[in-house]
Design a protein around this motif. Structure first.
Motif, PDB file in Angstrom:
ATOM      1  N   ASP A 134       0.846  -1.194   0.000  1.00  0.00           N
ATOM      2  CA  ASP A 134       0.000   0.000   0.000  1.00  0.00           C
ATOM      3  C   ASP A 134       0.877   1.238   0.000  1.00  0.00           C
ATOM      4  O   ASP A 134       1.949   1.241   0.590  1.00  0.00           O
ATOM      5  CB  ASP A 134      -0.868   0.060   1.272  1.00  0.00           C
ATOM      6  N   GLU A 191      -6.845 -12.926  12.900  1.00  0.00           N
ATOM      7  CA  GLU A 191      -6.389 -12.829  11.506  1.00  0.00           C
ATOM      8  C   GLU A 191      -7.417 -13.440  10.561  1.00  0.00           C
ATOM      9  O   GLU A 191      -7.856 -14.568  10.761  1.00  0.00           O
ATOM     10  CB  GLU A 191      -5.023 -13.522  11.351  1.00  0.00           C
ATOM     11  N   GLY A 206      -1.270  -2.497   6.820  1.00  0.00           N
ATOM     12  CA  GLY A 206       0.123  -2.948   6.878  1.00  0.00           C
ATOM     13  C   GLY A 206       1.136  -1.957   7.420  1.00  0.00           C
ATOM     14  O   GLY A 206       2.188  -1.732   6.811  1.00  0.00           O
TER      15      GLY A 206
END
Ligand code: G1P
Length: 285
Positions: A134, A191, A206
């Motif tokens: 990203d 997760e 992230g």
């Protein structure tokens, strides 16, 4: 006040299967996003957050990433001789962004394992971790916002973004107990949950501030979602010894890790970086 964070771990060991055949020989982190490769955006973001050393986790065959950040004396000399000062500066600035250290992940055992592979290069201090899938876009770089949160709370810090029910199973999801402005105190992490098991629609993006104890947890972490050693699971263990805060950050993270996201990011960046591009695309019928 906590010491400013100096190191940033950047996992770049993935196979890039979503972009094949483009990534057959070229690491996906070197796919161009405008005039620089995706990973350079990440390194610039980490440098803007104050990190002076990047610890990049590679896998075999991804050495071109090292080449990108290494000095290029022959190219620099040629550009200098031809009086191409702007290009010379563009080339020189890449290798001077930070100090670069490389380490290898020998087997694709998951993100948590990739971060564990950086252990011997990380000093016993808190460090940033940035996934280069990203690109940070907006007023304040996202990692710098995590750095501010770390100065305030002194704990593990996660970047959080509110996503839809359809999207949450692609991410880590957090349970939160307390909210102070854009900060949430995290009390649990899962997760890639099925939507019915997601504690909230706040997704882990992230960007992380991690404490060195994470390595002990990752070293003993059993495989989790997808049969992989998950960073999220290791972070969950950190809740046993201290708080974790999340930042619902200002600005955006633009996905360049999927083909659709990569195209969309180019469209988003075009007005600022290549203003004539959209006009040209529209005039071709
Ligand atoms: C990783 C993390 C996940 C996080 C995501 C953000 O997953 O494991 O917790 O939400 O990055 O992009 P990946 O995208 O590597 O499957």
């Amino acid at each position: 006040m906590a010491q400013p964070i100096q190191q940033c771990v950047i996992p770049a060991a993935g196979l890039g299967t979503r972009f094949l055949p483009a990534t057959k020989a070229l690491p996906k982190e070197l796919l161009p996003v405008g005039n620089r490769p995706a990973i350079q955006w990440g390194v610039e973001e980490a440098a803007a957050a104050g990190a002076s050393e990047m610890v990049i986790v590679l896998s075999e065959g991804k050495e071109l990433i090292r080449d990108h950040f290494a000095p290029s004396p022959a190219l620099e000399e040629l550009l200098r001789a031809r009086g191409k000062e702007t290009q010379l500066e563009a080339v020189r600035s890449v290798s001077s962004l930070a100090q670069f250290t490389y380490t290898y992940q020998d087997q694709p055992l998951g993100l948590g394992h990739a971060v564990l592979c950086a252990r011997e290069h990380v000093r016993k201090d808190p460090f940033f971790c940035l996934l280069p899938d990203d690109v940070s876009y907006g007023a304040a770089p996202v990692l710098a916002q995590l750095g501010e949160a770390f100065q305030r709370f002194g704990t593990t810090v996660l970047a959080l973004m509110r996503v839809s029910e359809e999207q949450i199973s692609r991410y880590g999801s957090v349970a939160v107990a307390e909210t102070v402005g854009k900060y949430h105190r995290v009390t649990g992490v899962v997760e890639k949950p099925a939507v019915k098991d997601a504690p909230s629609l706040l997704a882990i993006m992230g960007r992380y501030v991690l404490l060195p104890d994470i390595f002990d947890h990752l070293a003993h972490q059993a495989p989790g979602a997808g049969g992989e050693i998950q960073l999220t699971d290791g972070i969950g263990k950190m809740l046993g010894t201290g708080d974790i805060w999340g930042v619902e950050f200002d600005g955006e993270l633009l996905d360049v890790g999927t083909l659709e996201g990569w195209y969309a990011t180019l469209f988003r960046l075009a007005p600022a970086y290549a203003p004539k591009a959209l006009e040209m695309a529209q005039s071709v019928q």
